[in-house]
Design a protein around this motif. Structure first.
Motif, PDB file in Angstrom:
ATOM      1  N   GLN A   1       0.801  -1.221   0.000  1.00 31.83           N
ATOM      2  CA  GLN A   1       0.000   0.000   0.000  1.00 31.83           C
ATOM      3  C   GLN A   1       0.830   1.265   0.000  1.00 31.83           C
ATOM      4  N   SER A   2       2.104   1.169   0.407  1.00 32.57           N
ATOM      5  CA  SER A   2       2.928   2.379   0.474  1.00 32.57           C
ATOM      6  C   SER A   2       4.397   2.000   0.428  1.00 32.57           C
ATOM      7  N   LYS A   3       5.224   3.001   0.349  1.00 32.37           N
ATOM      8  CA  LYS A   3       6.663   2.746   0.261  1.00 32.37           C
ATOM      9  C   LYS A   3       7.285   2.334   1.596  1.00 32.37           C
ATOM     10  N   ILE A   4       6.528   2.438   2.682  1.00 32.31           N
ATOM     11  CA  ILE A   4       7.089   1.940   3.955  1.00 32.31           C
ATOM     12  C   ILE A   4       6.469   0.605   4.352  1.00 32.31           C
ATOM     13  N   ALA A   5       5.695   0.010   3.444  1.00 22.90           N
ATOM     14  CA  ALA A   5       5.120  -1.312   3.714  1.00 22.90           C
ATOM     15  C   ALA A   5       5.750  -2.335   2.784  1.00 22.90           C
TER      16      ALA A   5
ATOM     17  N   VAL B   1       2.620  -1.425  22.143  1.00 22.32           N
ATOM     18  CA  VAL B   1       3.929  -1.243  21.538  1.00 22.32           C
ATOM     19  C   VAL B   1       4.119  -2.362  20.510  1.00 22.32           C
ATOM     20  N   VAL B   2       4.565  -1.938  19.328  1.00 20.10           N
ATOM     21  CA  VAL B   2       4.832  -2.879  18.234  1.00 20.10           C
ATOM     22  C   VAL B   2       6.339  -2.974  18.070  1.00 20.10           C
ATOM     23  N   LYS B   3       6.848  -4.179  18.202  1.00 15.51           N
ATOM     24  CA  LYS B   3       8.305  -4.294  18.089  1.00 15.51           C
ATOM     25  C   LYS B   3       8.729  -4.077  16.640  1.00 15.51           C
ATOM     26  N   PRO B   4       9.993  -3.713  16.419  1.00 17.60           N
ATOM     27  CA  PRO B   4      10.466  -3.591  15.038  1.00 17.60           C
ATOM     28  C   PRO B   4      10.263  -4.939  14.344  1.00 17.60           C
ATOM     29  N   THR B   5       9.787  -4.923  13.117  1.00 11.23           N
ATOM     30  CA  THR B   5       9.605  -6.180  12.372  1.00 11.23           C
ATOM     31  C   THR B   5      10.908  -6.966  12.428  1.00 11.23           C
ATOM     32  N   PRO B   6      10.845  -8.226  12.823  1.00 10.77           N
ATOM     33  CA  PRO B   6      12.108  -8.968  12.974  1.00 10.77           C
ATOM     34  C   PRO B   6      12.808  -9.282  11.655  1.00 10.77           C
ATOM     35  N   LEU B   7      12.046  -9.358  10.588  1.00  9.24           N
ATOM     36  CA  LEU B   7      12.650  -9.720   9.302  1.00  9.24           C
ATOM     37  C   LEU B   7      13.423  -8.524   8.735  1.00  9.24           C
ATOM     38  N   ILE B   8      14.745  -8.632   8.697  1.00  9.62           N
ATOM     39  CA  ILE B   8      15.572  -7.541   8.173  1.00  9.62           C
ATOM     40  C   ILE B   8      16.510  -8.117   7.115  1.00  9.62           C
ATOM     41  N   SER B   9      17.100  -7.249   6.301  1.00 14.43           N
ATOM     42  CA  SER B   9      18.015  -7.824   5.296  1.00 14.43           C
ATOM     43  C   SER B   9      19.481  -7.667   5.698  1.00 14.43           C
ATOM     44  N   ILE B  10      19.726  -7.065   6.822  1.00 12.97           N
ATOM     45  CA  ILE B  10      21.082  -7.011   7.372  1.00 12.97           C
ATOM     46  C   ILE B  10      21.456  -8.425   7.838  1.00 12.97           C
ATOM     47  N   ALA B  11      22.707  -8.793   7.615  1.00  9.95           N
ATOM     48  CA  ALA B  11      23.137 -10.134   8.034  1.00  9.95           C
ATOM     49  C   ALA B  11      23.092 -10.265   9.555  1.00  9.95           C
TER      50      ALA B  11
ATOM     51  N   ALA C   1      13.873 -12.115   1.599  1.00 10.07           N
ATOM     52  CA  ALA C   1      12.406 -12.061   1.479  1.00 10.07           C
ATOM     53  C   ALA C   1      11.906 -10.618   1.534  1.00 10.07           C
ATOM     54  N   ARG C   2      10.736 -10.405   0.931  1.00 11.17           N
ATOM     55  CA  ARG C   2      10.118  -9.073   0.962  1.00 11.17           C
ATOM     56  C   ARG C   2       9.690  -8.763   2.387  1.00 11.17           C
ATOM     57  N   HIS C   3       9.949  -7.555   2.837  1.00 14.04           N
ATOM     58  CA  HIS C   3       9.515  -7.237   4.196  1.00 14.04           C
ATOM     59  C   HIS C   3       9.156  -5.763   4.336  1.00 14.04           C
ATOM     60  N   ASP C   4       8.585  -5.425   5.468  1.00 11.69           N
ATOM     61  CA  ASP C   4       8.139  -4.065   5.765  1.00 11.69           C
ATOM     62  C   ASP C   4       9.215  -3.332   6.560  1.00 11.69           C
ATOM     63  N   PRO C   5       9.605  -2.123   6.174  1.00 11.71           N
ATOM     64  CA  PRO C   5      10.480  -1.308   7.044  1.00 11.71           C
ATOM     65  C   PRO C   5       9.827  -1.104   8.415  1.00 11.71           C
ATOM     66  N   THR C   6       8.521  -0.953   8.394  1.00 14.92           N
ATOM     67  CA  THR C   6       7.781  -0.918   9.663  1.00 14.92           C
ATOM     68  C   THR C   6       6.383  -1.445   9.386  1.00 14.92           C
ATOM     69  N   ILE C   7       5.814  -2.137  10.344  1.00 10.06           N
ATOM     70  CA  ILE C   7       4.438  -2.592  10.151  1.00 10.06           C
ATOM     71  C   ILE C   7       3.463  -1.734  10.945  1.00 10.06           C
ATOM     72  N   VAL C   8       3.987  -0.760  11.677  1.00 16.53           N
ATOM     73  CA  VAL C   8       3.120   0.004  12.577  1.00 16.53           C
ATOM     74  C   VAL C   8       1.879   0.578  11.879  1.00 16.53           C
ATOM     75  N   PRO C   9       2.022   1.255  10.747  1.00 17.90           N
ATOM     76  CA  PRO C   9       0.798   1.813  10.128  1.00 17.90           C
ATOM     77  C   PRO C   9      -0.182   0.730   9.669  1.00 17.90           C
ATOM     78  N   ARG C  10       0.350  -0.431   9.313  1.00 15.96           N
ATOM     79  CA  ARG C  10      -0.545  -1.522   8.902  1.00 15.96           C
ATOM     80  C   ARG C  10      -1.230  -2.170  10.105  1.00 15.96           C
ATOM     81  N   VAL C  11      -0.626  -2.012  11.272  1.00 12.76           N
ATOM     82  CA  VAL C  11      -1.229  -2.595  12.482  1.00 12.76           C
ATOM     83  C   VAL C  11      -2.463  -1.788  12.907  1.00 12.76           C
TER      84      VAL C  11
END
Lengths: 369, 369, 369, 369
Positions: free
Chosen positions: D52-56, D302-312, D330-340
């Motif tokens: 839906q957006s560039k941060i999702a 409180v929503v924790k940072p999405t655990p899926l990151i692309s940093i090793a 894998a495709r992931h969200d920089p943040t899921i907060v707005p989607r929550v």
């Protein structure tokens, strides 16, 4: 053990064994403002208790109930109603007798299944919670339910329909109400009652026991109560009644007699009676699609002969895994059918209150008009 | 509507109406690693579906099930198994017929109680969810339960015991299994089956319907399953079976015949059979104190004659509150008894899985040894 | 009132009010063979009861518990464990005081919401069941749960993390266990404890009250416990803890501090430790996807300052609907935080037993190997 | 898996995985006569869906919902509302990617706990049901709940309160409603929103993720809703919110800030406002003793940072039990907060409808006057 709570919104939770310290019952879902005291509960307990007649067990339990919570100044407060019934007739000689036979499976009783399920720690004193004694707590809960139903004009009455092969003739509802307590068989047909009592006494003299059928009628239920799929009112009532020890079957309306009938002969024909819809017959027992249709709810249960008899029977010693003969010396009932009557009323009343609450809850968002 | 979920740990939730878009079923509590595909579910659906024989409704539903969740690479994943069954035989002419009669209460059917409960917005297309069509979803859920039971060596088999007054002779379990599908009456006694079919056809020709009795047997249950107070296994099975439309009674073992028997004649005598305890008779239907005793669980239900008949009956127009005559033109079954057979198996299987799970859960903290 | 039962398989049902006759608790789901007597339950009740210290309410309740069912010869039988705690410090002068103020809404207390919900029949004696007194029954139930958990090597410990703005330093688990009971603040950091007590006493002298934070740790939980969608273990624990009066928030692991952190900084890194998987940090508080990961479960709750204070406050007379000033003369706690500690342990223990049972139940049909 | 049903009277049951065929949801307890179509459900699904957006997450799911039961001619019938959402963006390349990494535990994700719980048969495609995808079904159920609440004048609105350390200023309820959808952060404070988006984008560029806080407000609730012991409305809401993946804490009203406050400073003072009782402050978040007091219900998670990151990151191969490095592709969200945000609204709405129904049900036997 699980499953010691019954109901969804109106919930009855019980504990207590045949020869433990006390029974407790917690009735959740009681609204505030119901006039309630021990006097409302005691009469039904007295109808259930042992020692009440010559065809019931001679155990001497007073079954005095004490309300310990949920009531203030004679009215319910909305808090759960807690009650306690202390066991008083727990004599060393009885316990000694039970202990002596504790490894033996009384045929037809739950000793064996309790032994398998709960093992050596199970309560073998009168089979603990498998003993009918637990039903005193149900009756206490049911007394509260009955008072609530009375507010809505709903009356739940049960009686002995058949005992030891003697079947009562058809009796009108008002007559049942008037006469059910007029004899120790709890049968509103006095001739049948006399024969029932005779046969029960005869069985008792032989150390044997007899079964029977209890019919229960709920009059005054509004149409529309019951959830039409898994929680049909008929399903809930069946659950409630089959949960009473010794009950081996339940039927509604014309029941098993419908097996060899045709639709044209058994469909109840509706008609208009002023503002109301009524039905010319009641083969449905007041329930269509699991929902009340405004006619009397009519159900019958079969109560097996009490398994505890004093005639010698073959059985097993469950620990030694060997066959033995057992002639029980424990106190028992020639028949429990008349004592089951108030328990049946209690369970049906509890179900009806619960379903009426659930229906009202479901309707919370229905728009008027 | 409430009560569209059944079970405590193993839970089946369903939705869908007779003439809606689709039925959905969500089965929660399925463990991972069960091989499962549509092929495991379809056969029982085919046994239930309309149009399967000349004594069933001519409606043409294929009842093709599609698993949409909970299965990956042919095995369950532990996630709830979701299934969908689309309705295909929903023709404008049928809907028009239903619409025409929508204000009339079909005698014996749930139209009136639905009208009271759900009002003018209720689904009048074949009475929506009161129609037997909802049971397809139960059968789909039951198929999963049966596969789980098979892992434990438990087999659930039902058959037509009586139809239109014709009663099958006693048949051994293995024979029932072998022969139940050999005729359209689902009766393992071929002579009785023939008569049953004849009578059902005759009733059908007259626009009438017939009732009957279905017996269900669960073999292989370990002793110890069932919660001995409100959630006796017998109570749960009764709840499950009474929740099937048209069922008006249920009994276990010797059932209502116990009413005029004595304890000495009906107590099942236990004996030692190698490592196992067995019973010389099975009047208890495999259940003592609501707990399995290791013998076959045996229950019977009575199925009322299908209320929908084409013979003219008196009834009412619920909106106008006036009496009318109705000769239904909707498709119907001369008898639904043979179609009820797989539904009974499904509901019993669901209950058994649930109770076995609950038992195991209860045992989590039992100390070994 | 509804919702007086907690749990799915392991179920605790309670009743009883602040100034009623007694509290009852029925614990269902207790397996047979657990050694249990009042001695196992009393210590936690003593940790919760009023009158235990100078920073707790001066009410003198002995909270003597009596087990009335479910135990025979010192061991549980498998039947539900019933317990009763009689109220003893119910003096006429206290009741008179409550009666005098019964139409006034104590700010921050549940008087107003009870008045709306239960009306004039509500129990206004210390606000009946809204009073913290009901938690004695929870603690009794929790004591049974703790004994069960001990069988599996699971230990649940809570302590005062913060009181009146004083925060305890980080203390190792073993130290917490060793020291939590060494002071009346129930804080294992002695320096912090001293300050906490001082501030609570100071608040008490001013007729005021203070809030705080309780942390609870469950050590020894196997990985895999918790149901990953609606019944995450975290959700169940949150439900349990938020159901304690005065609790206004709950957090797990790093909790609210995660709001301004990045995933790379807070993901707990797993590693192999012999046969086990462990995690280098525990920001997750032992729960991933709502399921235990084998690390300590760590949760914290915030306890609001007890609303009952003796400083004059503006409030309303709910019957007359007019504003009044109220300086309460009822006995109260300068802080309830140290008394909440055993309640928190009880509720967490109940949830853990329930979830472990449910997990085991779910696994009943998992095939080995 | 268990626990895929939420609610007591109003019940939402869901199934479906991230990369399975479809999600299904069955909403039980919907009254007849509610105007309902896919148009009522789709908007909230669109607010939740990926892409839906560039941060999702860039995953392209259309989340088109289809109602398959419970609705006829545009109105609910009283039957359960069944809905299905097919997954469309399930490409072989994504599955291949997931398969490649299926033995690795993504740090902070539920892979490890699912592996322990469901073993080798678990759905490893995006972690199946642990993936946020299951929440689409919640949102669909919540949309029905919101429509019901609207009938009672109850409005549930959530928004991003804090993201990546940027906190929104206090905004009036009406402004929140007006502006929450005006930016992709779902934050009604435009300046804060801008910074939030910037920080989320920055995190995304680094392959990292950020957490945040969502506040939810329910306005218009009548006083008196909630059951005051185990099922406090606060406890039910906490349960509901903590059941959303990535949520690690919940607080009401002044929440954790109450820890270092005094009773005199935080008790909300009631006053008379015409016919109504109101409160001068809302530290209680609208709930006293677990029951609504008529003020806004205010909760924050409180929503924790999405655990899926692309940093090793360091992690383990769960099958080989050895440590490895993982940089997820894998495709992931920089943040899921707005989607929550819409998920939070859905869960709160479901709880409120359920509690309002339960309250009405409980009141069924209250006598008027």
């Amino acid at each position: 053990m699980l499953g010691n709570t019954f109901g969804r919104l109106f919930r009855v939770t019980t504990c207590g064994e045949a020869y433990g310290e006390a029974l407790q019952v917690i009735v959740d879902g009681v609204p505030p403002g119901l006039e309630l005291s021990e006097k409302d509960v005691q009469p039904d307990l007295d109808r259930r208790r042992p020692g009440q007649s010559k065809i019931a067990s001679p155990r001497k339990e007073t079954d005095q109930v004490k309300i310990v919570s949920g009531v203030m100044d004679g009215y319910t407060t909305g808090a759960p109603v807690g009650m306690i019934i202390y066991n008083v007739d727990v004599l060393p000689k009885h316990l000694a007798q039970y202990e002596e036979d504790k490894d033996l499976a009384i045929p037809g009783h739950a000793d064996y299944t309790y032994f398998v399920k709960y093992g050596r720690f199970r309560d073998w004193r009168g089979c603990g919670r498998a003993n009918g004694r637990e039903t005193a707590a149900r009756v206490a809960g049911g007394a509260v339910a009955k008072k609530l139903l009375a507010r809505k004009g709903v009356q739940v009455v049960a009686y002995t329909k058949e005992l030891a092969g003697v079947r009562a003739r058809e009796v009108a509802f008002e007559e049942i109400v008037a006469r059910v307590e007029s004899n120790i068989a709890r049968c509103p047909d006095p001739e049948a009652a006399e024969q029932m009592i005779e046969r029960a006494l005869e069985a008792g003299r032989q150390g044997d026991t007899v079964g029977g059928i209890v019919e229960v009628i709920a009059r005054g239920m509004p149409p529309g109560v019951g959830d039409p799929v898994f929680d049909k009112l008929s399903a809930s009532i069946a659950h409630a009644l089959m949960s009473i020890g010794a009950v081996k079957g339940v039927e509604f309306g014309a029941g098993f007699a419908l097996a060899d009938k045709s639709g044209s002969a058994t469909n109840d024909v509706p008609y208009v009676d002023g503002e109301r819809v009524r039905f010319r017959t009641n083969n449905a027992g007041g329930l269509l699609g699991g929902i009340t249709n405004g006619e009397d709810i009519v159900a019958r249960i079969v109560v097996k002969p009490t398994p505890l008899i004093s005639i010698a029977q073959q059985t097993i010693n469950m620990v030694k895994m060997e066959e033995v003969s057992l002639a029980s010396k424990a106190r028992h009932d020639p028949t429990i059918v008349p004592r089951v009557v108030p328990i049946v009323e209690a369970m049906v009343a509890i179900v009806l209150v619960d379903h009426m609450m659930v229906w009202r809850g479901y309707s919370a968002f229905v728009e008027e008009g």
